[in-house]
Design a protein around this motif. Structure first.
Motif, short mmCIF file in Angstrom:
data_model
loop_
_atom_site.label_atom_id
_atom_site.label_comp_id
_atom_site.label_asym_id
_atom_site.label_seq_id
_atom_site.Cartn_x
_atom_site.Cartn_y
_atom_site.Cartn_z
N PRO A 136 84.32 3.42 54.27
CA PRO A 136 83.86 3.05 52.93
C PRO A 136 82.71 3.94 52.49
CG PRO A 136 84.00 1.13 54.38
CD PRO A 136 84.22 2.34 55.23
N LEU A 137 82.63 4.20 51.20
CA LEU A 137 81.62 5.12 50.68
C LEU A 137 80.19 4.61 50.83
CD1 LEU A 137 83.39 6.41 47.46
CD2 LEU A 137 83.16 7.55 49.67
N ASP A 138 80.03 3.31 51.04
CA ASP A 138 78.67 2.79 51.21
C ASP A 138 78.26 2.74 52.69
OD1 ASP A 138 80.41 0.76 51.93
OD2 ASP A 138 79.35 -0.81 50.83
N GLU A 139 79.16 3.14 53.58
CA GLU A 139 78.84 3.17 55.01
C GLU A 139 78.05 4.44 55.33
OE1 GLU A 139 81.41 3.93 58.97
OE2 GLU A 139 82.05 2.20 57.78
N PRO A 140 76.91 4.30 56.00
CA PRO A 140 76.13 5.48 56.35
C PRO A 140 76.91 6.43 57.26
CG PRO A 140 74.91 3.46 56.84
CD PRO A 140 76.31 3.07 56.47
N ILE A 141 76.61 7.71 57.14
CA ILE A 141 77.23 8.72 58.00
C ILE A 141 76.21 9.13 59.05
CG2 ILE A 141 78.17 11.05 58.12
CD1 ILE A 141 79.13 10.67 55.23
N THR A 142 76.60 8.99 60.30
CA THR A 142 75.76 9.44 61.40
C THR A 142 76.23 10.83 61.79
OG1 THR A 142 75.50 7.18 62.20
CG2 THR A 142 74.98 8.96 63.75
N LEU A 143 75.34 11.78 61.71
CA LEU A 143 75.70 13.16 62.06
C LEU A 143 75.86 13.27 63.57
CD1 LEU A 143 73.28 15.19 59.75
CD2 LEU A 143 75.66 14.58 59.33
N PRO A 144 76.80 14.10 64.02
CA PRO A 144 76.96 14.31 65.46
C PRO A 144 75.74 15.05 66.03
CG PRO A 144 78.38 15.79 64.22
CD PRO A 144 77.74 14.88 63.23
N SER A 145 75.59 15.01 67.34
CA SER A 145 74.42 15.61 67.99
C SER A 145 74.31 17.11 67.73
CB SER A 145 74.47 15.35 69.49
OG SER A 145 75.63 15.93 70.05
N TRP A 146 75.43 17.76 67.48
CA TRP A 146 75.41 19.21 67.30
C TRP A 146 75.06 19.63 65.87
CZ3 TRP A 146 78.95 20.57 63.64
CH2 TRP A 146 80.06 19.72 63.46
N LEU A 147 74.89 18.68 64.96
CA LEU A 147 74.64 19.00 63.55
C LEU A 147 73.35 18.33 63.09
CD1 LEU A 147 75.74 20.34 60.94
CD2 LEU A 147 76.88 18.15 60.47
N SER A 148 72.36 19.13 62.77
CA SER A 148 71.09 18.57 62.28
C SER A 148 71.21 18.23 60.80
CB SER A 148 69.96 19.57 62.50
OG SER A 148 70.07 20.65 61.60
N GLU A 149 70.32 17.38 60.36
CA GLU A 149 70.26 17.03 58.94
C GLU A 149 69.97 18.29 58.11
OE1 GLU A 149 70.92 14.35 56.04
OE2 GLU A 149 70.78 13.67 58.10
N GLU A 150 69.11 19.16 58.62
CA GLU A 150 68.78 20.41 57.93
C GLU A 150 70.01 21.30 57.75
OE1 GLU A 150 65.66 24.17 58.37
OE2 GLU A 150 65.96 22.80 60.04
N GLU A 151 70.82 21.42 58.81
CA GLU A 151 72.05 22.24 58.71
C GLU A 151 73.03 21.62 57.71
OE1 GLU A 151 72.86 24.25 62.99
OE2 GLU A 151 72.74 22.05 62.96
N ALA A 152 73.22 20.33 57.80
CA ALA A 152 74.14 19.65 56.87
C ALA A 152 73.67 19.84 55.44
CB ALA A 152 74.24 18.17 57.23
N ASN A 153 72.37 19.72 55.22
CA ASN A 153 71.84 19.88 53.87
C ASN A 153 71.99 21.30 53.35
OD1 ASN A 153 71.16 17.20 53.55
ND2 ASN A 153 69.12 17.47 54.41
N TYR A 154 71.98 22.28 54.25
CA TYR A 154 72.24 23.66 53.83
C TYR A 154 73.63 23.76 53.20
CZ TYR A 154 73.59 28.52 53.96
OH TYR A 154 74.06 29.76 53.59
#
Length: 160
Positions: A38-56
Motif C-alpha cells: 500500500p502507498l501509505d506503508e513506509p519503505i525500509t531501505l535495504p542495508s546496501w542502500l543509504s537514504e542519501e543514495e536513494a535521494n540522489y
C-alpha cells in the motif's frame, strides 16, 4: 502507451516510485495498481542502500522524469530488428558472467536452461565462469560490492 505509466508515477510521486524500484524485486507493475505494498506503508531501505543514495536517484528522476528509461523497454521490438544482422554471432572475448539468484531476468522462462545447459557457452565460447550470487537481486554491485570487486579483480588479474 507513452504517457500512461508516467501518469501513474506522477500520481504516486518520484520519491515513492524510485524507492519502490530500488527495493522491491522483482518489480511488477500491473496497470492501475503499481507495486505490491500500500502507498501509505513506509519503505525500509535495504542495508546496501543509504537514504542519501536513494535521494540522489530521486533528485535525478525529478529532473528527467522516467520517459527515457521507459522508452528502452518500449523499444524492445525495434532493438531486435536493429540487432538482427548479428544473430548467430559469437562473443569471442574472454568473459565471466555474474547474476543474482533473485534477479528477475535470471528467472525468465528458459533463462536458467540457457545459462547452465550449453546455450550461453555456445554463444560466448570464451565464457570462463558463470557465478550465481545467492541472496542478490538486480543491483549486485551495490548489494555485494566486495564480492563483485573480487570477482572482477580476479578475472582481470589473469591477463596481467
Amino acid at each position: 502507451k507513452p504517457g500512461e505509466i508516467e501518469g501513474e508515477f506522477a500520481e504516486i510521486g518520484v520519491e515513492r516510485v524510485e524507492k519502490e524500484l530500488l527495493t522491491d524485486f522483482p518489480v511488477i507493475l500491473p496497470k492501475g495498481k503499481l507495486f505490491k505494498r500500500p502507498l501509505d506503508e513506509p519503505i525500509t531501505l535495504p542495508s546496501w542502500l543509504s537514504e542519501e543514495e536513494a535521494n540522489y536517484y530521486v533528485t535525478v528522476f525529478q529532473k528527467t522524469g522516467y520517459t527515457g528509461a521507459l522508452n528502452f523497454y518500449r523499444n524492445f521490438n525495434r532493438n531486435w530488428e536493429l540487432l538482427k544482422p548479428w544473430v548467430g554471432s559469437k562473443i569471442k572475448t574472454p568473459a565471466k558472467f555474474i547474476v543474482g539468484d533473485k534477479d528477475l531476468v535470471y528467472h525468465m522462462p528458459g533463462m536458467k536452461d540457457y545459462i547452465h545447459n550449453g546455450g550461453f557457452q555456445a554463444d560466448v565460447p570464451s565464457l570462463q565462469q558463470v557465478v550465481v550470487m545467492e541472496g542478490v537481486a538486480h543491483f549486485i554491485n551495490m548489494e555485494k560490492p566486495d564480492e563483485i570487486n573480487k570477482y572482477i579483480s580476479d578475472f582481470f588479474t589473469q591477463f596481467v
